[in-house]
Scaffold this active site. Sequence first.
Site, PDB file in Angstrom:
ATOM      1  N   ASN A 130      63.514  74.097  22.299  1.00  0.00           N
ATOM      2  CA  ASN A 130      62.103  73.861  22.646  1.00  0.00           C
ATOM      3  C   ASN A 130      61.220  75.095  22.417  1.00  0.00           C
ATOM      4  O   ASN A 130      60.165  75.223  23.027  1.00  0.00           O
ATOM      5  CB  ASN A 130      61.988  73.341  24.087  1.00  0.00           C
ATOM      6  CG  ASN A 130      62.723  74.215  25.084  1.00  0.00           C
ATOM      7  OD1 ASN A 130      63.001  75.376  24.797  1.00  0.00           O
ATOM      8  ND2 ASN A 130      63.024  73.671  26.253  1.00  0.00           N
ATOM      9  N   ARG A 269      59.596  82.310  33.318  1.00  0.00           N
ATOM     10  CA  ARG A 269      60.173  81.852  34.585  1.00  0.00           C
ATOM     11  C   ARG A 269      59.278  82.312  35.729  1.00  0.00           C
ATOM     12  O   ARG A 269      58.779  83.455  35.723  1.00  0.00           O
ATOM     13  CB  ARG A 269      61.579  82.423  34.806  1.00  0.00           C
ATOM     14  CG  ARG A 269      62.681  81.718  34.033  1.00  0.00           C
ATOM     15  CD  ARG A 269      62.869  80.263  34.451  1.00  0.00           C
ATOM     16  NE  ARG A 269      63.872  79.567  33.661  1.00  0.00           N
ATOM     17  CZ  ARG A 269      63.623  78.772  32.614  1.00  0.00           C
ATOM     18  NH1 ARG A 269      62.374  78.569  32.211  1.00  0.00           N
ATOM     19  NH2 ARG A 269      64.603  78.154  31.989  1.00  0.00           N
ATOM     20  N   GLN A 298      61.366  75.391  42.106  1.00  0.00           N
ATOM     21  CA  GLN A 298      60.901  74.166  41.475  1.00  0.00           C
ATOM     22  C   GLN A 298      61.659  72.985  42.052  1.00  0.00           C
ATOM     23  O   GLN A 298      62.886  73.093  42.170  1.00  0.00           O
ATOM     24  CB  GLN A 298      61.105  74.231  39.955  1.00  0.00           C
ATOM     25  CG  GLN A 298      60.104  75.141  39.290  1.00  0.00           C
ATOM     26  CD  GLN A 298      60.153  75.138  37.772  1.00  0.00           C
ATOM     27  OE1 GLN A 298      59.399  75.837  37.140  1.00  0.00           O
ATOM     28  NE2 GLN A 298      61.033  74.370  37.170  1.00  0.00           N
ATOM     29  N   HIS A 322      56.241  72.348  35.266  1.00  0.00           N
ATOM     30  CA  HIS A 322      57.124  72.870  34.206  1.00  0.00           C
ATOM     31  C   HIS A 322      57.272  71.800  33.115  1.00  0.00           C
ATOM     32  O   HIS A 322      58.077  70.884  33.224  1.00  0.00           O
ATOM     33  CB  HIS A 322      58.490  73.206  34.820  1.00  0.00           C
ATOM     34  CG  HIS A 322      59.338  74.043  33.917  1.00  0.00           C
ATOM     35  ND1 HIS A 322      60.489  74.657  34.334  1.00  0.00           N
ATOM     36  CD2 HIS A 322      59.215  74.378  32.613  1.00  0.00           C
ATOM     37  CE1 HIS A 322      61.029  75.330  33.329  1.00  0.00           C
ATOM     38  NE2 HIS A 322      60.273  75.152  32.264  1.00  0.00           N
TER      39      HIS A 322
END
Length: 376
Positions: A130, A269, A298, A322
Site C-alpha cells: 500500500n 504510526r 486504534q 486509519h
Amino acid sequence: MHQSHGQERVPVKVLAVLYDGGIHAEQVPELLGTTENELGIRKWLEDQGHTLVTTSDKDGENSTFDKELVDADIIITTPFHPGYLTAERLAKAKKLKLAITAGIGSDHVDLDAANKTNGGITVAEVTGSNVVSVAEHVIMTILVLVRNFVPAHEMVEQGRWDVAEAAKNEFDLEGKVVGTVAVGRIGERVLRRLRAFDCKELLYYDYQPLSAEKEKEIGCRRVDTLEEMLAQCDVVTINCPLHEKTRGLFNKDLIAKMKPGSWLVNTARGAIVVKEDVAAALKSGHLRGYGGDVWFPQPAPADHVLRTAKNPFGGGNAMVPHMSGTSIDAQIRYAAGTKAILESYLSGKRDYRPEDLIVYAGDYATRSYGERVVKN
Ligand code: NAP
C-alpha cells in the site's frame, strides 16, 4: 527464503483479526480487509481442510482474540484494526508459528517476544502493498492543510461565507520547503510526487542516503540530522516505522525545533508523536496544522485529543481514521500478499519474499525493527 519444516499438509487453524465492514462489506465485496470478506481466503483454506476463525473483538482480557489465539497455528492481524500481539498474548499462543500482518507495519506485534515464542515464530507483512496508497494520501493531506481546505469546507457547510477567514491560512505549496522523516518506499514516493509542485526544496532525513543519481532525479537533498531538517521545513511528513527509537519521537522538545507556523503530517504510526504535545503545539500556534490517519491506540477513543485539536488562529486538522493504506486497490494487493505468505507456509516451501519477513527463524530479518531494537 527456503526452510522446510516437514509439517506441510497438517490441518491448521488460522485466526484473523480484522475490522468489521457491516453493510459496506456487503455493498463492496472488494472490501477484503473486513471480517465479512476475510481477505477472500475462507473457501481456499477450507477446501484444503484448514480452519479459519475471524473476529474484530480484540480488546480486553476476554476478547475473542484472546480466547481463540490459544490453539491458533497462524494469526493474521491488520494495522487498520490492530490486534496487539503482546508478549502476554504470545505466551498464551502455544501452537503459533506464523503471524501475518495484512498490510505494512508490524509494530503491533511484540517482535522481541515473537523471536522467543515457540522457538521463534515467523512474522511477515505484505511489503510494498500500500505504499502508493499512503504516498497519495500524504500528498493530499499536505495540500488539504496548506490550502486550508477543511476549515473552508466546514464554513460553507455551516452556511457561512468569509473569504478572508478562509484565505488567511491558505498558501501555495510552490516555493515551500518539504521534508520527509525517512525515505523508504513511502517517503521516496512522496518526494517523487512532490516534484510536480515546484517546492523550494525537498529534504529528507534517513539513516541511509539515496544514491546520488536518485537524489538528482528526484531533486532532493539529505540533511544530516533530524533537528536540522525540521528547522528548515514548512511541511514535515513522517514516513518511518514505529520502533523503540521512534516511539514518542515528536515530543514537545522536537516539535519546538520545527519552524513556527509549519504543518505536520503523520501517516506512519500514531505513537511516533506524543499526542498531547502535538495538541499543545497547535493550541499555541507553533504548528499551523496537523493531519494524517494514524492514532494510538486504534480505534481512537472518542475523546482522543487529536480528533479535534486545532490552531485557534484557524489552521486545519486533517485527521481521518486509519484509511490511507486500505484503499480498495490496496486491499486487493494486501489480500493477495497475505494469501501468498499463507501459501508459502502451508505448502511447506517457505519460499517467502525476503522483503516480507520481519522476524524469521528466531531473528530479525529487517533493518528497521531489528538492529535498532536489538543491537542499539
Ligand atoms: P520502508 O520501505 O521499510 O522504509 C522505512 C524507512 O525508514 C527506511 O529507509 C528506514 O531506514 C527508515 N527509518 C527507520 N527509522 C528511522 C528513523 N528513526 N529516522 C529516519 N528514518 C528511519 O517502509 P515503508 O513501506 O516506507 O513504510 C513506512 C511506515 O509507514 C511503515 O513502517 C508503517 O508504519 C507506515 N505505513 C502506514 C500505512 C497507513 O495506512 N497509514 C500504510 C503502510 C505503512 P532503515 O532501512 O535503514 O532502517
